[in-house]
Scaffold this motif. Sequence first.
Motif, PDB file in Angstrom:
ATOM      1  N   TYR A   1      42.422  32.452  78.934  1.00 16.30           N
ATOM      2  CA  TYR A   1      41.874  31.220  79.484  1.00 16.30           C
ATOM      3  C   TYR A   1      41.615  30.191  78.378  1.00 16.30           C
ATOM      4  CZ  TYR A   1      39.569  28.850  83.403  1.00 16.30           C
ATOM      5  OH  TYR A   1      39.244  27.984  84.421  1.00 16.30           O
ATOM      6  N   GLY A   2      42.113  30.492  77.170  1.00 15.84           N
ATOM      7  CA  GLY A   2      41.954  29.568  76.052  1.00 15.84           C
ATOM      8  C   GLY A   2      40.729  29.820  75.199  1.00 15.84           C
ATOM      9  N   GLY A   3      40.101  30.999  75.373  1.00 16.57           N
ATOM     10  CA  GLY A   3      38.898  31.303  74.627  1.00 16.57           C
ATOM     11  C   GLY A   3      39.126  32.278  73.495  1.00 16.57           C
ATOM     12  N   GLY A   4      38.035  32.757  72.926  1.00 10.50           N
ATOM     13  CA  GLY A   4      38.112  33.719  71.831  1.00 10.50           C
ATOM     14  C   GLY A   4      37.553  33.149  70.542  1.00 10.50           C
ATOM     15  N   TYR A   5      37.252  34.032  69.621  1.00 12.29           N
ATOM     16  CA  TYR A   5      36.632  33.619  68.371  1.00 12.29           C
ATOM     17  C   TYR A   5      37.548  32.740  67.525  1.00 12.29           C
ATOM     18  CZ  TYR A   5      33.458  37.464  69.565  1.00 12.29           C
ATOM     19  OH  TYR A   5      32.577  38.300  70.197  1.00 12.29           O
ATOM     20  N   ASP A   6      38.846  32.988  67.576  1.00 11.50           N
ATOM     21  CA  ASP A   6      39.764  32.169  66.782  1.00 11.50           C
ATOM     22  C   ASP A   6      39.802  30.727  67.284  1.00 11.50           C
ATOM     23  OD1 ASP A   6      40.976  33.160  69.140  1.00 11.50           O
ATOM     24  OD2 ASP A   6      42.980  32.769  68.348  1.00 11.50           O
ATOM     25  N   LYS A   7      39.514  30.540  68.569  1.00  8.98           N
ATOM     26  CA  LYS A   7      39.479  29.185  69.141  1.00  8.98           C
ATOM     27  C   LYS A   7      38.120  28.531  68.933  1.00  8.98           C
ATOM     28  CE  LYS A   7      43.607  28.989  71.129  1.00  8.98           C
ATOM     29  NZ  LYS A   7      44.235  30.170  70.575  1.00  8.98           N
ATOM     30  N   SER A   8      37.062  29.349  68.927  1.00  7.52           N
ATOM     31  CA  SER A   8      35.722  28.763  68.805  1.00  7.52           C
ATOM     32  C   SER A   8      35.323  28.461  67.365  1.00  7.52           C
ATOM     33  CB  SER A   8      34.680  29.684  69.444  1.00  7.52           C
ATOM     34  OG  SER A   8      34.564  30.912  68.755  1.00  7.52           O
ATOM     35  N   MET A   9      35.841  29.215  66.391  1.00  8.50           N
ATOM     36  CA  MET A   9      35.405  29.035  65.011  1.00  8.50           C
ATOM     37  C   MET A   9      35.651  27.616  64.479  1.00  8.50           C
ATOM     38  SD  MET A   9      33.695  30.187  62.516  1.00  8.50           S
ATOM     39  CE  MET A   9      33.529  31.974  62.582  1.00  8.50           C
ATOM     40  N   PRO A  10      36.807  26.991  64.742  1.00 13.19           N
ATOM     41  CA  PRO A  10      36.972  25.605  64.264  1.00 13.19           C
ATOM     42  C   PRO A  10      35.945  24.648  64.872  1.00 13.19           C
ATOM     43  CG  PRO A  10      39.099  26.557  64.839  1.00 13.19           C
ATOM     44  CD  PRO A  10      38.056  27.507  65.339  1.00 13.19           C
ATOM     45  N   ILE A  11      35.520  24.915  66.097  1.00 11.56           N
ATOM     46  CA  ILE A  11      34.499  24.068  66.729  1.00 11.56           C
ATOM     47  C   ILE A  11      33.154  24.326  66.067  1.00 11.56           C
ATOM     48  CG2 ILE A  11      33.555  23.254  68.914  1.00 11.56           C
ATOM     49  CD1 ILE A  11      35.862  24.694  70.342  1.00 11.56           C
ATOM     50  N   PHE A  12      32.849  25.593  65.787  1.00  7.97           N
ATOM     51  CA  PHE A  12      31.624  25.911  65.052  1.00  7.97           C
ATOM     52  C   PHE A  12      31.603  25.220  63.693  1.00  7.97           C
ATOM     53  CE2 PHE A  12      30.972  29.840  67.706  1.00  7.97           C
ATOM     54  CZ  PHE A  12      29.672  29.561  68.080  1.00  7.97           C
ATOM     55  N   LYS A  13      32.735  25.197  63.015  1.00  8.47           N
ATOM     56  CA  LYS A  13      32.820  24.566  61.699  1.00  8.47           C
ATOM     57  C   LYS A  13      32.487  23.075  61.785  1.00  8.47           C
ATOM     58  CE  LYS A  13      34.223  27.792  58.736  1.00  8.47           C
ATOM     59  NZ  LYS A  13      33.460  28.117  57.508  1.00  8.47           N
ATOM     60  N   LYS A  14      32.975  22.436  62.860  1.00  7.72           N
ATOM     61  CA  LYS A  14      32.674  21.014  63.034  1.00  7.72           C
ATOM     62  C   LYS A  14      31.197  20.824  63.391  1.00  7.72           C
ATOM     63  CE  LYS A  14      34.520  16.734  64.884  1.00  7.72           C
ATOM     64  NZ  LYS A  14      35.601  16.079  65.655  1.00  7.72           N
ATOM     65  N   ALA A  15      30.645  21.741  64.196  1.00 16.10           N
ATOM     66  CA  ALA A  15      29.214  21.683  64.500  1.00 16.10           C
ATOM     67  C   ALA A  15      28.400  21.842  63.217  1.00 16.10           C
ATOM     68  CB  ALA A  15      28.844  22.772  65.503  1.00 16.10           C
ATOM     69  N   GLU A  16      28.826  22.765  62.363  1.00 13.46           N
ATOM     70  CA  GLU A  16      28.148  22.982  61.084  1.00 13.46           C
ATOM     71  C   GLU A  16      28.113  21.693  60.268  1.00 13.46           C
ATOM     72  OE1 GLU A  16      28.574  25.788  57.063  1.00 13.46           O
ATOM     73  OE2 GLU A  16      30.191  25.720  58.535  1.00 13.46           O
ATOM     74  N   ALA A  17      29.221  20.976  60.260  1.00 15.80           N
ATOM     75  CA  ALA A  17      29.317  19.739  59.482  1.00 15.80           C
ATOM     76  C   ALA A  17      28.420  18.638  60.039  1.00 15.80           C
ATOM     77  CB  ALA A  17      30.766  19.258  59.444  1.00 15.80           C
ATOM     78  N   ASN A  18      28.050  18.751  61.315  1.00 18.99           N
ATOM     79  CA  ASN A  18      27.243  17.713  61.956  1.00 18.99           C
ATOM     80  C   ASN A  18      25.804  18.144  62.233  1.00 18.99           C
ATOM     81  OD1 ASN A  18      29.050  15.223  62.770  1.00 18.99           O
ATOM     82  ND2 ASN A  18      30.316  17.048  63.039  1.00 18.99           N
ATOM     83  N   ALA A  19      25.417  19.331  61.776  1.00 18.82           N
ATOM     84  CA  ALA A  19      24.055  19.817  61.977  1.00 18.82           C
ATOM     85  C   ALA A  19      23.112  19.162  60.969  1.00 18.82           C
ATOM     86  CB  ALA A  19      24.008  21.332  61.827  1.00 18.82           C
ATOM     87  N   LYS A  20      22.027  18.573  61.470  1.00 17.35           N
ATOM     88  CA  LYS A  20      21.075  17.881  60.598  1.00 17.35           C
ATOM     89  C   LYS A  20      19.688  18.515  60.648  1.00 17.35           C
ATOM     90  CE  LYS A  20      23.513  13.458  60.956  1.00 17.35           C
ATOM     91  NZ  LYS A  20      24.643  14.003  61.721  1.00 17.35           N
TER      92      LYS A  20
END
Length: 238
Positions: free
Chosen positions: A160-179
């Motif tokens: 369905y387009g999920g999984g850790y390999d798909k979520s990790m790049p989104i987490f990385k972007k969240a990390e970059a924007n966490a204040k």
Amino acid sequence: MKKNLILLFLLICSVKSFAYIKEIDELYNSFYMNSGNESVEAQVQGLRDKQLDKLQKQIITNVTVVMEVRASTESKRKIYKYLKDNVANNDPLLSEKDPDYLASLADLMTAFVNYATLNELMEYSNKIIDLYDKALAINPNHFPSLLGKAIYVSFMPKFYGGGYDKSMPIFKKAEANAKENWEKHTTYLWMSQIYFVEKDEANYKKYFDMAYNIFPDAAFVNFVKEENAKGVSLFEHY
């Protein structure tokens, strides 16, 4: 008290910051640094009592309902109805231009699908991702939507387009924007759990330690530490 707090944290981990209402960030910082002996009920009620416009009020309602149900001792049937009714209160959408509102509704729906039927799960999964994507189309760096989508995609099946390999790049972007401290804490903690499941010991230790060092006395991060020591990841508690 501590047991209920742990249960509450398990759901709040998927709830995010809403930038223009500073009390929400203060509330989440209080939650994540909580040792298990303090109450944040007064802060929750204070948010609900604030004089805000209709849209802001609905954001507060969506956020605090998600908090409320996880600590509830009501039956699953009653919680299901309560969540479904609150989701319905957002129909039609109050706004398609406010990313904070869109993310708060996606978070509410995420809570709802934990109690929903299989058919409702399939129906709302598409809606949840669509809401996060709409928010990110408005603001590609919107932290609440980045973290929310990353967590949700982690649980989605690969077909369905999920999984850790798909979520990790989104987490990385969240990390970059966490204040905020709690934003960094939750992002690091979720990322550490992916590395834990994938048996990447170096990155697991790196990200868990970064999360732990922000709130070292907090009940939740110490609960995750204990579970990891048993070989159990945070993902297994959902």
